[in-house]
Motif scaffolding. Sequence first.
Motif, mmCIF file in Angstrom:
data_model
loop_
_atom_site.group_PDB
_atom_site.id
_atom_site.type_symbol
_atom_site.label_atom_id
_atom_site.label_comp_id
_atom_site.label_asym_id
_atom_site.label_seq_id
_atom_site.Cartn_x
_atom_site.Cartn_y
_atom_site.Cartn_z
ATOM 1 N N ALA B 18 22.693 42.555 -12.667
ATOM 2 C CA ALA B 18 22.655 41.633 -11.521
ATOM 3 C C ALA B 18 21.268 41.613 -10.865
ATOM 4 O O ALA B 18 21.076 40.921 -9.875
ATOM 5 C CB ALA B 18 23.699 42.057 -10.493
ATOM 6 N N ARG B 19 20.348 42.397 -11.402
ATOM 7 C CA ARG B 19 18.986 42.529 -10.856
ATOM 8 C C ARG B 19 18.993 42.995 -9.401
ATOM 9 O O ARG B 19 18.199 42.544 -8.564
ATOM 10 C CB ARG B 19 18.215 41.215 -10.986
ATOM 11 N N ALA B 20 19.921 43.878 -9.129
ATOM 12 C CA ALA B 20 20.002 44.442 -7.777
ATOM 13 C C ALA B 20 18.864 45.444 -7.572
ATOM 14 O O ALA B 20 18.446 46.116 -8.513
ATOM 15 C CB ALA B 20 21.340 45.141 -7.595
ATOM 16 N N ARG B 21 18.379 45.493 -6.351
ATOM 17 C CA ARG B 21 17.339 46.477 -6.016
ATOM 18 C C ARG B 21 18.021 47.679 -5.379
ATOM 19 O O ARG B 21 18.588 47.558 -4.281
ATOM 20 C CB ARG B 21 16.319 45.868 -5.066
ATOM 21 N N TYR B 22 17.963 48.802 -6.065
ATOM 22 C CA TYR B 22 18.655 50.000 -5.592
ATOM 23 C C TYR B 22 17.952 51.237 -6.112
ATOM 24 O O TYR B 22 17.182 51.179 -7.086
ATOM 25 C CB TYR B 22 20.120 49.994 -6.068
ATOM 26 N N VAL B 23 18.243 52.349 -5.448
ATOM 27 C CA VAL B 23 17.794 53.662 -5.919
ATOM 28 C C VAL B 23 18.995 54.600 -5.800
ATOM 29 O O VAL B 23 19.688 54.595 -4.778
ATOM 30 C CB VAL B 23 16.615 54.199 -5.068
ATOM 31 N N ALA B 48 17.654 46.275 2.047
ATOM 32 C CA ALA B 48 18.590 45.742 3.049
ATOM 33 C C ALA B 48 18.335 44.271 3.333
ATOM 34 O O ALA B 48 17.956 43.893 4.440
ATOM 35 C CB ALA B 48 18.477 46.564 4.332
ATOM 36 N N SER B 49 18.559 43.434 2.344
ATOM 37 C CA SER B 49 18.458 41.989 2.573
ATOM 38 C C SER B 49 19.774 41.363 2.115
ATOM 39 O O SER B 49 20.411 41.865 1.180
ATOM 40 C CB SER B 49 17.306 41.399 1.750
ATOM 41 N N PRO B 50 20.203 40.273 2.761
ATOM 42 C CA PRO B 50 21.454 39.632 2.345
ATOM 43 C C PRO B 50 21.429 39.217 0.875
ATOM 44 O O PRO B 50 22.442 39.359 0.173
ATOM 45 C CB PRO B 50 21.545 38.410 3.267
ATOM 46 N N ALA B 51 20.297 38.746 0.401
ATOM 47 C CA ALA B 51 20.232 38.306 -0.999
ATOM 48 C C ALA B 51 20.495 39.470 -1.948
ATOM 49 O O ALA B 51 21.249 39.343 -2.926
ATOM 50 C CB ALA B 51 18.863 37.688 -1.280
ATOM 51 N N ASN B 52 19.888 40.603 -1.644
ATOM 52 C CA ASN B 52 20.101 41.763 -2.513
ATOM 53 C C ASN B 52 21.525 42.302 -2.376
ATOM 54 O O ASN B 52 22.146 42.697 -3.362
ATOM 55 C CB ASN B 52 19.086 42.864 -2.186
ATOM 56 N N ALA B 53 22.027 42.312 -1.136
ATOM 57 C CA ALA B 53 23.404 42.788 -0.929
ATOM 58 C C ALA B 53 24.378 41.919 -1.731
ATOM 59 O O ALA B 53 25.364 42.419 -2.279
ATOM 60 C CB ALA B 53 23.746 42.750 0.556
ATOM 61 N N ARG B 54 24.091 40.632 -1.813
ATOM 62 C CA ARG B 54 24.945 39.728 -2.585
ATOM 63 C C ARG B 54 24.947 40.146 -4.066
ATOM 64 O O ARG B 54 25.985 40.172 -4.722
ATOM 65 C CB ARG B 54 24.409 38.294 -2.429
ATOM 66 N N ARG B 55 23.766 40.483 -4.579
ATOM 67 C CA ARG B 55 23.676 40.914 -5.987
ATOM 68 C C ARG B 55 24.452 42.223 -6.194
ATOM 69 O O ARG B 55 25.135 42.395 -7.200
ATOM 70 C CB ARG B 55 22.204 41.091 -6.383
ATOM 71 N N VAL B 56 24.312 43.116 -5.228
ATOM 72 C CA VAL B 56 25.003 44.415 -5.325
ATOM 73 C C VAL B 56 26.522 44.196 -5.329
ATOM 74 O O VAL B 56 27.248 44.765 -6.152
ATOM 75 C CB VAL B 56 24.589 45.333 -4.143
ATOM 76 N N VAL B 99 15.797 58.017 4.966
ATOM 77 C CA VAL B 99 14.964 57.382 3.939
ATOM 78 C C VAL B 99 15.378 55.918 3.754
ATOM 79 O O VAL B 99 16.566 55.606 3.640
ATOM 80 C CB VAL B 99 15.108 58.123 2.585
ATOM 81 N N ARG B 100 14.382 55.030 3.722
ATOM 82 C CA ARG B 100 14.637 53.594 3.510
ATOM 83 C C ARG B 100 14.290 53.206 2.077
ATOM 84 O O ARG B 100 13.548 53.910 1.393
ATOM 85 C CB ARG B 100 13.788 52.768 4.483
ATOM 86 N N TYR B 101 14.787 52.056 1.677
ATOM 87 C CA TYR B 101 14.628 51.632 0.287
ATOM 88 C C TYR B 101 13.165 51.525 -0.146
ATOM 89 O O TYR B 101 12.793 52.013 -1.217
ATOM 90 C CB TYR B 101 15.336 50.290 0.057
ATOM 91 N N ALA B 102 12.340 50.905 0.695
ATOM 92 C CA ALA B 102 10.959 50.630 0.267
ATOM 93 C C ALA B 102 10.235 51.908 -0.149
ATOM 94 O O ALA B 102 9.596 51.961 -1.208
ATOM 95 C CB ALA B 102 10.207 49.921 1.389
ATOM 96 N N GLU B 103 10.338 52.938 0.670
ATOM 97 C CA GLU B 103 9.640 54.183 0.332
ATOM 98 C C GLU B 103 10.319 54.873 -0.857
ATOM 99 O O GLU B 103 9.657 55.457 -1.725
ATOM 100 C CB GLU B 103 9.575 55.122 1.540
#
Lengths: 124, 156
Positions: B18-23, B48-56, B99-103
């Motif tokens: 789904a090309r989700a951004r996660y760690v 933490a963006s709605p677009a990414n949450a949708r993919r998740v 810890v946040r996603y970006a870091e």
Amino acid sequence: MALTRVTITIPPELVDAADARAAELGRSRSWILTDALGRYLEPGTARGVGVREPPATYEAGLGESRQAQLEADLALTPEERVLIAEQTASIADLRRRHPARDQVIVFDRYGDFLQWRQREALDV
Amino acid sequence: MSEYRTHLAQVAACLNEARARYVLFGAAAMQLWGTTRATRDIDILIEASPANARRVLAALARTGAGLAKDALAEEVAAKPVTVIGDSPRVDVLTVAWSVRYAEAAKAAVTFELEGVPIPTASLDHLVESKRTDRLQDAADVQVLEEIRRLRGSEPG
């Protein structure tokens, strides 16, 4: 006082401690052990009350058994570790009070989530 | 029936597709790094963006968590934690304690499980995420520090 000879098995460090105390007081090992036992069995004293346990020793770090477990785990591949862990979790799942649920739970605060997770962990 | 032997590979494969951004965080990440500590949940820290949450959510709906497709992406992106499904249960985090996603994404290390690449939190970030007051987390920090001492911070 009439005496009876008994043979007991006790940890060597206790014998060493008794001997050290005996030397300090100028008494025999038997006297020290008799005195200690006499105090322990003194009438009116609840069993064990007044007898102080040696303080527990806490090691920094993992301790021997956890260290050995970790080293054994590290010798496995990541895939083997995940498989073993998931198999263990599935055994715990068999003891759960409820069947698997389709659920979505939203938490407003991270602390609430941690508390919930702690309660869930007890649900076996 | 999943084509994977582990829940973790199954979930990661769906997220990747789904090309989700996660760690990956939590005990599942610890398993990849070096322990066999069992866990019921798979913790993922997401962008933490709605677009990414949708993919998740779309990805997790494919792992058996049917209700995921009814969840609101905006809400998931705005809240610190959303728990989805039960077997597997995925804890979707927008913050892993501090810890946040970006870091986390910058320092993430990729492990491969059953051929599935899994972006996994660095040991430093895993330790940071476990600086809570829970005893289990304190015990996990000890294990993580020892893993770092014994094996270093590279996957393998």
